[in-house]
Design an enzyme around this catalytic site. Structure first.
Site, mmCIF file in Angstrom:
data_model
loop_
_atom_site.group_PDB
_atom_site.id
_atom_site.type_symbol
_atom_site.label_atom_id
_atom_site.label_comp_id
_atom_site.label_asym_id
_atom_site.label_seq_id
_atom_site.Cartn_x
_atom_site.Cartn_y
_atom_site.Cartn_z
ATOM 1 N N GLU A 44 0.921 -1.150 -0.017
ATOM 2 C CA GLU A 44 0.048 -0.052 -0.028
ATOM 3 C C GLU A 44 0.802 1.200 0.102
ATOM 4 O OE1 GLU A 44 -3.089 2.659 2.540
ATOM 5 O OE2 GLU A 44 -2.462 0.684 3.417
ATOM 6 N N ASP A 105 8.921 5.534 15.309
ATOM 7 C CA ASP A 105 8.888 6.979 14.987
ATOM 8 C C ASP A 105 9.320 7.628 16.430
ATOM 9 O OD1 ASP A 105 8.083 9.502 14.344
ATOM 10 O OD2 ASP A 105 5.895 8.866 14.223
ATOM 11 N N ASP A 107 9.866 11.588 17.836
ATOM 12 C CA ASP A 107 9.442 12.882 17.455
ATOM 13 C C ASP A 107 9.860 13.779 18.788
ATOM 14 O OD1 ASP A 107 7.895 15.425 17.072
ATOM 15 O OD2 ASP A 107 6.890 14.081 15.729
#
Length: 399
Positions: A44, A105, A107
């Site tokens: 995807e 991830d 951040d």
């Protein structure tokens, strides 16, 4: 330069960027290895277009289709999803996830309770040191403790970093397996109302924690000086809440409040107070055996978004995507070089395409370096996949 970047010109620049600079061939080869043994069309892709138009469940069969799709849609942001048992654009309602890179991830907004130089979306070279520490700690753990090799590190484009692990064993991990890896790497626990978020107990420290502390110690003094954790009354108050023993806390408070506001000097004074207190209170020190290490970890240890790692359906920004707010390229970097990254030297779409920009030459060079870093990872991954397939074939023949 970054200051000249204008989001309104992005639609005009993106077709040129995707044609000239986006490493389409390497990108498709990377995805193909990450799809194996499924076809590339089962992966995807997601595009965010102008005016935040969001397209999910896109798929491609090859690089030519990918190029056509880029030119037709001109995405402002490109995200990557999972590998399904069928083409996601056809059978998305019944599709089953078969594989997904193990991703992390990190951040800088998750450091807002400790970083003082910036808040929210703002980032500078001072708080980038948190990302340097995170990258070094996570990369070492993934290699030394889990044996992963195909590890890709990418600047997010604004305020953080992404990590993609493409080893077959990582790609095929189920959700509990991904959660186990994420939990193993998490040491900071508790919500914003909890003052002390790291508890190492009183037993001998695990080797992974000792290794992480070695990394933190390389940068700790610089980070303390940059962030001035102890320089104001409010920051000092937050710091004191991490000391569980009331007698020691009161002693440290009295001593630090009499000192100048230099955080590094105050930290050294605290360490001396703690060591002296432990000598004089041997029975009471057990519950604070690793207090100094716990505080260092709470200030500097990686803060992971574990939901990104645990789930299969979370999309993550593609390497070499453009961040629409900053214009910066999500460049690939080597973990050993994270400490050398300067945020104003990260290429932007503007400087790359404007020959008259004063940063053009520097940014072009850095872009080529990022593509080379990506190429090395892809070559290594392709070799590993070839060996794996050959081993699997030989094993099946033996039976």
């Amino acid at each position: 330069m970054v200051g000249q970047y204008d989001e309104n010109v992005l639609p005009d620049m993106l077709p040129v960027y995707y044609t000239r600079l986006f490493p389409q061939n390497l990108f498709c080869r990377w995805l193909s290895c990450g799809n194996s043994p499924q076809p590339l069309s089962n992966r995807e892709l997601s595009f965010t277009l102008a005016d935040d138009v969001y397209l999910r469940y896109l798929s491609i069969n090859n690089q030519k289709e990918f190029f056509t799709l880029l030119q037709k849609k001109c995405p402002h942001k490109l995200d990557i999803g999972a590998v399904y048992n069928t083409k996601p654009s056809v059978g998305r309602h019944d599709a089953v996830v078969l594989a997904r890179e193990l991703v992390f991830d990190i951040d800088l907004t998750d450091y807002d309770e400790v970083r003082t130089c910036c808040q929210e979306a703002k980032v500078c070279d001072k708080c980038w040191k948190f990302m340097v520490v995170a990258c070094e700690i996570i990369n070492a753990a993934l290699k030394d403790d889990f044996g992963f090799q195909s590890i890709l590190w990418v600047f997010s484009g604004r305020r953080g970093i992404h990590c993609w692990i493409s080893d077959y064993e990582a790609r095929t991990l189920d959700s509990p397996g991904r959660a186990a890896v994420a939990d193993y790497l998490c040491l900071i626990m508790g919500g914003e109302n909890q003052s002390k978020k790291v508890h190492l107990g009183s037993d001998n420290l695990h080797s992974s924690i000792r290794r992480a502390l070695i990394v933190i110690d390389k940068y700790f003094d610089d980070i303390v000086q940059d962030q001035e954790f102890l320089s104001t009354s409010d920051r000092l108050k937050s710091f004191l809440k991490m000391i569980p023993d009331e007698a020691l806390r009161k002693q440290v408070q009295e001593n630090l409040e009499r000192m100048p506001t230099s955080s590094i000097d105050r930290w050294k004074c605290f360490v001396n107070n703690y060591n002296q207190f432990c000598k004089e209170n041997l029975h009471g020190m057990r519950k604070m055996k690793y207090l100094i290490e716990e505080i260092k970890i709470q200030y500097c240890y990686p803060r992971l978004d574990v939901n990104v790692t645990k789930g299969f359906n979370h999309l993550l920004k593609s390497p070499f995507s453009i961040h629409p707010k900053t214009g910066k390229v999500s460049v690939v970097f080597k973990p050993d070089n994270a400490k050398d990254i300067k945020l104003d030297e990260i290429p932007t779409i503007y400087t790359l395409l404007d020959d008259s920009s004063s940063d053009n030459v520097q940014h072009q060079t850095n872009m080529r370096t990022a593509v080379k870093n990506f190429q090395e990872l892809v070559f290594s991954l392709e070799k590993a996949e070839a060996v794996r397939r050959k081993t699997e074939a030989n094993t099946s023949l033996e039976f």
